[in-house]
Design an enzyme around this catalytic site. Structure first.
Site, short mmCIF file in Angstrom:
data_model
loop_
_atom_site.label_atom_id
_atom_site.label_comp_id
_atom_site.label_asym_id
_atom_site.label_seq_id
_atom_site.Cartn_x
_atom_site.Cartn_y
_atom_site.Cartn_z
N HIS A 377 -7.46 44.58 25.86
CA HIS A 377 -8.58 43.73 25.42
C HIS A 377 -9.11 42.90 26.58
CE1 HIS A 377 -6.24 39.88 25.24
NE2 HIS A 377 -5.23 40.68 24.93
N CYS A 396 0.23 42.05 24.77
CA CYS A 396 -0.92 42.94 24.93
C CYS A 396 -1.38 42.93 26.38
CB CYS A 396 -2.04 42.52 24.00
SG CYS A 396 -1.72 42.92 22.26
#
Length: 489
Positions: A377, A396
């Site tokens: 992301h 992440c």
């Protein structure tokens, strides 16, 4: 499968083999061989010579089992050779240790070799030596690792230099008796030119040399490679790297070869590889690296797991549902004012952050298929990409210039217009990829530069320790300990 006519077979009956072969792999081998003894004197000699060359794979510290002795019966000799062959072949084919036994989460694919069956066939056809030679990864990278491992192993046997004392920090302009030795190590490892090293040595007065600006640049590059704050100041962390000796580098190379053996010999021609250890991403299309950029990976207490997981869609202007692991810890005591300031609401017991430039996911999310809620992301904290140590997230992977990367993928996949339209909406929009793009989250602390030189990185999670122990090594790598930076995933 009939053995070659020239083979001199050990006089062992199938009945004896059936009664003595209890290990599953051994039984599979003899089933494939028709329950016939397989080891001639020539085959035995070839196997033992192959084992004697195992250092080229960093496997020279492993005992693969008892070798035959003159006191062995024919049956004992036969089974010892088979066990040795299967153990060594398995280590070459898919690694000496199962990575899933070392990692709580490991979904990267493994090689699917039928070692017992293939060994039986190779022996029947008289090509066991060629078969053993074919098992390890056949890549330029692996060959570079192998050559470097043998080189550093030889240096380790000869090395007798003293470690640099780390008492006292050194800044640019300081005169210090350690500078000449530091310059020599920087030059030996490709960080300092031989000309700059000579300048340093010639400028020595009374055994003390000056820490120059050119040396500072070299130290900054070394610090960046090892995840140390790249400020050019030579302190304890930098000395710990400068004091890495040939045995440490040999150990790192053996671990690197083992990690490559864990992987299938073929890989998707188009894929995204994230090197968690180095915090870098590569986008490979049709087997060509077309893009490379920095990432922020999970911090040591929230490591990014080792996964194989494809991107199946792009999410424009994403919202972020805060995981309970964060909601119940860092956000456990927040009030309504905090939620309002951060564009967050409480929805069915979950904290959700709305779309916008302040969203922790930034302006694009690369949705991936896995059960760990791990994905790539954007971020609202782009300054973190300028740090040398980028193991700062909750697991992440944050991608540098993620919008540019998303546009590149969308263009390559023929959905650019659809993606740009979704971006303009200003609210969360989903754009499916026409085909999924494989992503591999890897952990690689030794790399080969385009020049063929070896580059060593830190072991930020300390994951190399367990691998090294299984390979018979002792000693410690360098594990980073970055502090928490923000609440982003």
């Amino acid at each position: 499968m009939e053995p070659p006519a020239s083979a001199i077979m050990v006089p062992v009956s199938g009945e004896e083999l059936r009664g003595a072969a209890r290990d599953e792999a051994v039984r599979s081998f003899y089933e494939a061989a028709g329950w016939r003894a397989c080891w001639s004197a020539a085959a035995e000699r070839e196997l033992l010579e192959t084992l004697d060359r195992r250092a080229r794979h960093g496997l020279d510290r492993i005992d693969f089992g008892a070798r035959p002795s003159s006191s062995d019966s024919a049956l004992e000799r036969e089974l010892k050779l088979t066990r040795l062959a299967l153990a060594y072949a398995s280590a070459l084919a898919y690694g000496a240790v199962d990575p899933s036994s070392l990692h709580e989460i490991y979904t990267l694919p493994r090689p699917a070799e039928d070692v017992p069956g293939e060994l039986a066939q190779a022996m029947a056809e008289g090509r066991a030596g060629l078969w053993f030679a074919s098992l390890a990864p056949d890549t330029e990278e692996y060959r570079h690792f192998s050559t470097a491992y043998l080189d550093y192993s030889a240096k380790a046997r000869e090395e007798a230099r003293d470690q640099l004392p780390d008492g006292g920090v050194i800044h640019v302009g300081d005169h210090d008796s350690r500078i000449v030795a530091i310059a020599a190590q920087l030059a030996d490892n490709g960080y300092l030119t031989s000309e700059d090293r000579l300048v340093t040595e010639r400028a020595t007065t009374g055994g003390r040399a000056i820490y120059t600006a050119s040396m500072k640049s070299a130290v900054e590059r070394l610090q960046g490679d090892y995840g140390i704050a790249a400020d050019g100041v030579i302190g304890p962390d930098t000395f710990s790297v400068l004091n890495l000796r040939a045995p440490d580098r040999a150990r790192a190379l053996a671990v690197a070869m083992e990690r490559r053996r864990w992987m299938p010999r073929s890989k998707p021609a188009t894929r995204i590889d994230v090197n968690i250890a180095a915090a870098r991403l590569q986008y490979i299309r049709d087997d060509v690296v077309v893009d490379e950029r920095r990432v922020v990976a999970g911090r040591p207490d929230r490591p990014t797991p080792l996964l194989s997981s494809p991107i199946f869609r792009l999410v424009a202007n994403p919202t972020w549902t805060v995981p309970k692991s964060i909601q119940n810890t860092e956000l456990a005591q927040v009030d309504a004012a905090y939620l309002q300031r951060n564009n967050m609401v409480l929805r069915a017991g979950w904290i959700v952050q709305g779309a916008g430039p302040g969203n922790a996911l930034g302006q694009v999310k690369f949705d991936m298929r896995n059960g760990q809620a791990i994905y790539l992301h954007d971020t609202s904290a782009p300054a973190l990409f300028d740090r040398s140590e980028r193991h700062l997230s909750h697991g992440c992977v944050r991608v540098e210039d993620a919008l540019g990367f998303a546009q590149m993928l969308a263009s390559d996949e023929g959905i650019l217009e659809q993606w740009l339209t979704a971006r303009e909406v200003g609210q969360e929009q989903f754009v499916a990829l026409p085909r999924e793009i494989p992503v591999r989250l890897l952990y690689r602390s030794v790399l080969v530069r385009p020049s063929g030189d070896i580059a060593f990185r830190a072991d930020p999670y300390g994951w190399s320790e367990a691998v090294a122990r299984h390979l018979g090594f002792t000693g410690n790598g360098r594990k980073s300990q970055p502090a928490a930076i923000d609440l982003g995933p």
